[in-house]
Structures are given as structure tokens and as C-alpha cells.
Scaffold this motif. Structure first.
Motif, PDB file in Angstrom:
ATOM      1  N   ASN A  98      18.721   5.290   2.970  1.00 47.38           N
ATOM      2  CA  ASN A  98      17.485   5.943   2.525  1.00 47.38           C
ATOM      3  C   ASN A  98      17.716   7.408   2.184  1.00 47.38           C
ATOM      4  O   ASN A  98      17.137   7.936   1.225  1.00 47.38           O
ATOM      5  CB  ASN A  98      16.395   5.812   3.605  1.00 47.38           C
ATOM      6  N   PRO A 113       0.788  -1.237   0.000  1.00 49.43           N
ATOM      7  CA  PRO A 113       0.000   0.000   0.000  1.00 49.43           C
ATOM      8  C   PRO A 113       0.824   1.294   0.000  1.00 49.43           C
ATOM      9  O   PRO A 113       0.290   2.374  -0.282  1.00 49.43           O
ATOM     10  CB  PRO A 113      -0.813  -0.096   1.305  1.00 49.43           C
ATOM     11  N   SER A 114       2.124   1.222   0.311  1.00 49.80           N
ATOM     12  CA  SER A 114       2.911   2.450   0.538  1.00 49.80           C
ATOM     13  C   SER A 114       2.896   3.446  -0.627  1.00 49.80           C
ATOM     14  O   SER A 114       2.712   4.641  -0.402  1.00 49.80           O
ATOM     15  CB  SER A 114       4.356   2.102   0.895  1.00 49.80           C
ATOM     16  N   ALA A 147       7.606   7.872   2.061  1.00 49.09           N
ATOM     17  CA  ALA A 147       8.179   9.181   1.724  1.00 49.09           C
ATOM     18  C   ALA A 147       9.057   9.124   0.467  1.00 49.09           C
ATOM     19  O   ALA A 147       9.163  10.123  -0.247  1.00 49.09           O
ATOM     20  CB  ALA A 147       8.954   9.729   2.898  1.00 49.09           C
ATOM     21  N   VAL A 185      12.661   9.118   5.109  1.00 47.80           N
ATOM     22  CA  VAL A 185      12.394   8.843   3.681  1.00 47.80           C
ATOM     23  C   VAL A 185      12.373   7.333   3.441  1.00 47.80           C
ATOM     24  O   VAL A 185      13.185   6.778   2.709  1.00 47.80           O
ATOM     25  CB  VAL A 185      13.391   9.552   2.717  1.00 47.80           C
ATOM     26  N   ALA A 226       8.000   9.807   9.501  1.00 47.92           N
ATOM     27  CA  ALA A 226       8.734   8.762  10.230  1.00 47.92           C
ATOM     28  C   ALA A 226       7.927   8.285  11.432  1.00 47.92           C
ATOM     29  O   ALA A 226       7.380   7.175  11.419  1.00 47.92           O
ATOM     30  CB  ALA A 226      10.088   9.302  10.668  1.00 47.92           C
ATOM     31  N   LEU A 227       7.835   9.145  12.425  1.00 44.92           N
ATOM     32  CA  LEU A 227       7.347   8.719  13.739  1.00 44.92           C
ATOM     33  C   LEU A 227       6.107   9.476  14.174  1.00 44.92           C
ATOM     34  O   LEU A 227       5.848  10.573  13.662  1.00 44.92           O
ATOM     35  CB  LEU A 227       8.404   9.065  14.795  1.00 44.92           C
TER      36      LEU A 227
HETATM   37  N1  LIG Z   1       2.996   2.375   4.627  1.00 41.11           N
HETATM   38  C1  LIG Z   1       1.748   2.883   4.558  1.00 41.11           C
HETATM   39  O1  LIG Z   1       0.987   2.613   3.617  1.00 41.11           O
HETATM   40  C2  LIG Z   1       1.284   3.838   5.639  1.00 41.11           C
HETATM   41  C3  LIG Z   1      -0.063   4.189   5.688  1.00 41.11           C
HETATM   42  C4  LIG Z   1      -0.482   5.115   6.649  1.00 41.11           C
HETATM   43  C5  LIG Z   1       0.446   5.639   7.553  1.00 41.11           C
HETATM   44  N2  LIG Z   1       1.745   5.261   7.481  1.00 41.11           N
HETATM   45  C6  LIG Z   1       2.700   5.869   8.442  1.00 41.11           C
HETATM   46  O2  LIG Z   1       3.679   6.616   7.710  1.00 41.11           O
HETATM   47  C7  LIG Z   1       4.947   6.544   8.343  1.00 41.11           C
HETATM   48  C8  LIG Z   1       5.980   5.996   7.365  1.00 41.11           C
HETATM   49  O3  LIG Z   1       5.598   4.693   6.958  1.00 41.11           O
HETATM   50  P1  LIG Z   1       6.552   3.813   6.024  1.00 41.11           P
HETATM   51  O4  LIG Z   1       5.760   2.636   5.612  1.00 41.11           O
HETATM   52  O5  LIG Z   1       7.192   4.671   5.003  1.00 41.11           O
HETATM   53  O6  LIG Z   1       7.634   3.341   7.080  1.00 41.11           O
HETATM   54  P2  LIG Z   1       9.175   3.085   6.845  1.00 41.11           P
HETATM   55  O7  LIG Z   1       9.672   2.352   8.042  1.00 41.11           O
HETATM   56  O8  LIG Z   1       9.445   2.513   5.488  1.00 41.11           O
HETATM   57  O9  LIG Z   1       9.783   4.573   6.839  1.00 41.11           O
HETATM   58  C9  LIG Z   1      10.012   5.322   7.993  1.00 41.11           C
HETATM   59  C10 LIG Z   1      11.392   5.970   7.844  1.00 41.11           C
HETATM   60  O10 LIG Z   1      11.613   6.826   8.955  1.00 41.11           O
HETATM   61  C11 LIG Z   1      12.951   6.675   9.372  1.00 41.11           C
HETATM   62  N3  LIG Z   1      13.080   7.135  10.756  1.00 41.11           N
HETATM   63  C12 LIG Z   1      12.750   6.488  11.902  1.00 41.11           C
HETATM   64  N4  LIG Z   1      13.033   7.254  12.965  1.00 41.11           N
HETATM   65  C13 LIG Z   1      13.519   8.427  12.487  1.00 41.11           C
HETATM   66  C14 LIG Z   1      13.979   9.626  13.087  1.00 41.11           C
HETATM   67  N5  LIG Z   1      14.008   9.780  14.409  1.00 41.11           N
HETATM   68  N6  LIG Z   1      14.402  10.629  12.290  1.00 41.11           N
HETATM   69  C15 LIG Z   1      14.399  10.479  10.955  1.00 41.11           C
HETATM   70  N7  LIG Z   1      13.988   9.357  10.324  1.00 41.11           N
HETATM   71  C16 LIG Z   1      13.556   8.345  11.080  1.00 41.11           C
HETATM   72  C17 LIG Z   1      13.245   5.211   9.160  1.00 41.11           C
HETATM   73  O11 LIG Z   1      14.639   4.964   9.085  1.00 41.11           O
HETATM   74  C18 LIG Z   1      12.541   4.952   7.825  1.00 41.11           C
HETATM   75  O12 LIG Z   1      13.381   5.201   6.714  1.00 41.11           O
HETATM   76  C19 LIG Z   1       4.743   5.672   9.592  1.00 41.11           C
HETATM   77  O13 LIG Z   1       4.465   6.511  10.678  1.00 41.11           O
HETATM   78  C20 LIG Z   1       3.499   4.857   9.245  1.00 41.11           C
HETATM   79  O14 LIG Z   1       2.789   4.454  10.414  1.00 41.11           O
HETATM   80  C21 LIG Z   1       2.194   4.384   6.561  1.00 41.11           C
END
Ligand SMILES: NC(=O)c1ccc[n+]([C@@H]2O[C@H](COP(=O)([O-])OP(=O)(O)OC[C@H]3O[C@@H](n4cnc5c(N)ncnc54)[C@H](O)[C@@H]3O)[C@@H](O)[C@H]2O)c1
Ligand SMILES: CC(C)C[C@H](N)C(=O)O
Length: 363
Positions: free
Chosen positions: A208, A146-147, A185, A181, A238-239
Motif C-alpha cells: 500500500n 463506499p470507500s 486513503a 493508505v 488507519a486506526l
Molecule cells: N471504508 C469506508 O467507507 C469507511 C467509512 C468510514 C470510516 N472508515 C474508517 O476509515 C479507516 C480506513 O478504512 P479503510 O476502509 O480504508 O480500511 P483499510 O483496511 O483498507 O485501510 C486501513 C489501512 O491502515 C493500515 N494500517 C493498519 N494499522 C496501521 C498502523 N499501525 N500504522 C499504519 N498503517 C496501519 C492498513 O494496513 C491499511 O492499509 C478505518 O478506521 C475505517 O473504520 C472507513
């Protein structure tokens, strides 16, 4: 924690504990509200330190999905699941199959998908035991990861937020600071780069960061520097809890629009950024692309139809701001109001008894 008191306070329907000694499965499924339809939400796999931590997380996340799904205009209720374990160490076919059998036992009241710590490959294993899983490999006629679709929705929502803040939704020439990213992202940065935005990125994962720098000419900054950079839009990807007392005073952006769930550390931080005149795209409205995409599978997946629906996140952000202005409240509260009003009005229209049981008397 008194679980029943908490469930009563926020009107939860069901909490299911799943245990399988053979595979080591310890999971909890939360069904918050099925007024609009079956509860749909991802499965998070996380090494929770205590059982209480896992229970609190699944309850909070499940309720969040009720709001996300309602605000997105889906005929879907809210729920979530957590598996207690380290996704780097404790995954196995037995574990996901055991979990899939518990989901099947709920007979469609809960439908799962990916979340933090789970992947398409994990959904494929769950799918060996249950029909009630989405985000499975496209080979099964499913929607896959889904991302990228979440990213497209964030991009659309960011354009709407830009229109509110700057009077134009063009992101060409705008400076966007992206925190994290990863999967979502990276795809968001691609859309922004294609439209001519300038990117500033940070991540704790150097690979990344380098990918965004090399592919999109992004400028990299340190993880603590991202909040204070000169930019038009801050995009937390990210968080959670990243809009807080420490970061708000540093922000130079006029817009906050990103993918992360639960961005406001506390509700008062939503009030604070509202008073400062920032445009905040509520997290669960702007990041609904992923769930809109997987929910489309319930009608037989059609990517074109799903993307068309995801595009409407643009209008939903504008609608949230209409409600915010009408009722004189910050955008995060307006989003909640929009979701609650929809659930209440659909709930009322379902009071009539139907013999096939499809829509039964509710409250
Ligand atoms: N994947 C989806 O479809 C989806 C849907 C809705 C919400 N989200 C939310 O979006 C966010 C990103 O999801 P994702 O699937 O890309 O996750 P992901 O784990 O692929 O990406 C998150 C990124 O954030 C980085 N990161 C973690 N802590 C950090 C910090 N302190 N400073 C900077 N970077 C940091 C990680 O290294 C990683 O590259 C999450 O909060 C997730 O819950 C994702
Ligand atoms: C159903 C999933 C794709 C949901 C996604 N994990 C979210 O938080 O929205």
C-alpha cells in the motif's frame, strides 16, 4: 457487564443475538436510535476474543452511527452489527445468508452495509436473503464499494478545516501526512495529489505504501515517524484511538482531518488539542461520505445526488466550528451537540399519531 444498565444509560432500543449452528454464525445487531429513521450501519467481522468484547464494540459502534447519520443530515437512525469470526477464515455463503435472514426478520428496523472485515461480495450474499442491505454490487442498481465516496467526503472536509486553520481552503502546496493508505486513503491521496498537495505516507502494508509512492509521488516514512513529521495536516486513516497522550506531543500539524473512526482515545484528548489551537475535524462528521452514499440507495441510487450531498461535509465542518465558537467548546463536543439537537427537535415533531404507522408516538 450489566447490559440493561448500559443500554438504559445511553438509551439503546434493541440488541439482537443471532446464532446459526449450521453456518457457525454468531452475530449481534445493535439498534441504538430510530428517531430519525431506520437504523443504518455496517457489519463488522472481527475475531473478538470474548463475547463481551463483541457486545461492547457493537454497542459503541451503533451509537456512533446515530451521531454520524444525524450530523450528516440523513433521515436515518443509528445501528451496527458485528459477526464474531476471522474474515480471512470464516466467511461462507451459508454464514452471510443466515445473517441476512436475521436482518430480514427485523423488517427494516436495521439496514446493513460494509464495515471493517466485510466487502461488497459479502453484501451480495446477504442480499440473497434480505432487501435491507446497501453497498451491494452496482449490477443490482446499488452503490457498490463506499470507500471512494468516503474519501471524497474526507477531502471536502479537509478543505473546510484548511480554510479554518489557514484562511484558504486550497490544498495546493500543503503538506499532508497520511497514516494508513488503504481503501479510503488511497482515494483521498488521489484527490490531494490532483490538487497539488505534497504527501507523506505510512502503512504497515508495504504494498500500500509503494502504491501511494508510485502513483502520487508520496514520500514514505516509518509507522512511528508519521506523527512527528513537518506537515500542515495530519490525516489518520488507519486506526482508532490514535490521538492520545503519546502522539499529541509529537504532532507538528495545525489540522487533524482523516477517515478513521473513533480517533480520540479519550474525550480529554479532544480538549487537549483544542487548547493547543489545533483544528480537529470530528471523525464521524468528516468520514460520513460512505454512509451518505449507501443511504442514497433507499431512494433509488443516484450517484450524482449522493456526491452532491457528500460535498456538504465541507459546510458541516464549518457549522461544527460555528457551534464550537458560539458555545465555547471543542469541535468534538460541538458535533455531538449538533447531532443531539437535531434528533431532539425531529423527535418532538413526530409526537403526532399517524394511522399508517410511518411516524408513531415516540417517547
Ligand atoms: N471504508 C469506508 O467507507 C469507511 C467509512 C468510514 C470510516 N472508515 C474508517 O476509515 C479507516 C480506513 O478504512 P479503510 O476502509 O480504508 O480500511 P483499510 O483496511 O483498507 O485501510 C486501513 C489501512 O491502515 C493500515 N494500517 C493498519 N494499522 C496501521 C498502523 N499501525 N500504522 C499504519 N498503517 C496501519 C492498513 O494496513 C491499511 O492499509 C478505518 O478506521 C475505517 O473504520 C472507513
Ligand atoms: C454504512 C457504512 C458505509 C458505514 C461505514 N462503515 C462507517 O463507518 O461509516
Amino acid at each position: 457487564m450489566n447490559i440493561f444498565d448500559y443500554m438504559q444509560k445511553y438509551d439503546y432500543e434493541q440488541l439482537v443475538f443471532c446464532q446459526d449452528e449450521n453456518s457457525g454464525l454468531k452475530a449481534i445487531i445493535c439498534i441504538h436510535d430510530t428517531t430519525l429513521g431506520p437504523a443504518l450501519g455496517g457489519t463488522r467481522m472481527w475475531p473478538y476474543k470474548t463475547e463481551e468484547e463483541a457486545i461492547i464494540d457493537v454497542l459503541r459502534l451503533g451509537r456512533g452511527m446515530t451521531y454520524k447519520n444525524a450530523a450528516a443530515g440523513l433521515n436515518i437512525g443509528g445501528g451496527k452489527a458485528v459477526i464474531i469470526g476471522d474474515p480471512r477464515q470464516h466467511k461462507s455463503e451459508e454464514l452471510f445468508r443466515a445473517f441476512g435472514r436475521y436482518i430480514q426478520g427485523l423488517n427494516g428496523r436495521y439496514i446493513t452495509a460494509e464495515d471493517v472485515g466485510t466487502t461488497v461480495a459479502d453484501m451480495d450474499m446477504i442480499h440473497l436473503e434480505t432487501d435491507y442491505v446497501t453497498g451491494v454490487s452496482p449490477a443490482f442498481g446499488s452503490s457498490g464499494n463506499p470507500s471512494p465516496v468516503t474519501a471524497y467526503g474526507v477531502y471536502r472536509g479537509m478543505k473546510a478545516a484548511a480554510k479554518l486553520a489557514f484562511g484558504s481552503d486550497s490544498l495546493s502546496g500543503r503538506v499532508v501526512a497520511v497514516q494508513g493508505v488503504g481503501n479510503v486513503a488511497y482515494n483521498l491521496c488521489r484527490h490531494l495529489h490532483e490538487e497539488g498537495a505534497h504527501l507523506i505516507v505510512t502503512d504497515i502494508n508495504e504494498e500500500n505504501v509503494n502504491r501511494a509512492v508510485n502513483d502520487f509521488g508520496a514520500k514514505a516514512v516509518g509507522v512511528n515517524d508519521i506523527f512527528g513529521v513537518e506537515c500542515d495536516i495530519f490525516s489518520p486513516c488507519a486506526l482508532g484511538a490514535i490521538i492520545n497522550d503519546d502522539t499529541i506531543p509529537l504532532l507538528k500539524a495545525k489540522v487533524i482531518a482523516g477517515a478513521a473512526n473513533n480517533q480520540l482515545k479519550e474525550e480529554r484528548h479532544g480538549d487537549l488539542i483544542h487548547e493547543m489551537g489545533l483544528i480537529y475535524a470530528p471523525d464521524y462528521v468528516i468520514n460520513a461520505g460512505g454512509v451518505i452514499n449507501v443511504a442514497d440507495e433507499l431512494q433509488g441510487y443516484n450517484r450524482e445526488r449522493a456526491l452532491k450531498k457528500v460535498e456538504t461535509i465541507y459546510d458541516t465542518i464549518l457549522k461544527v466550528y460555528e457551534i464550537a465558537e458560539r458555545d465555547g467548546m471543542p469541535s468534538y463536543k460541538a458535533a455531538d451537540r449538533m447531532a443531539e439537537e437535531r434528533i431532539a427537535s425531529v423527535g418532538k415533531s413526530r409526537n403526532t399519531f399517524l394511522q399508517n404507522g410511518k411516524t408513531v408516538y415516540h417517547r
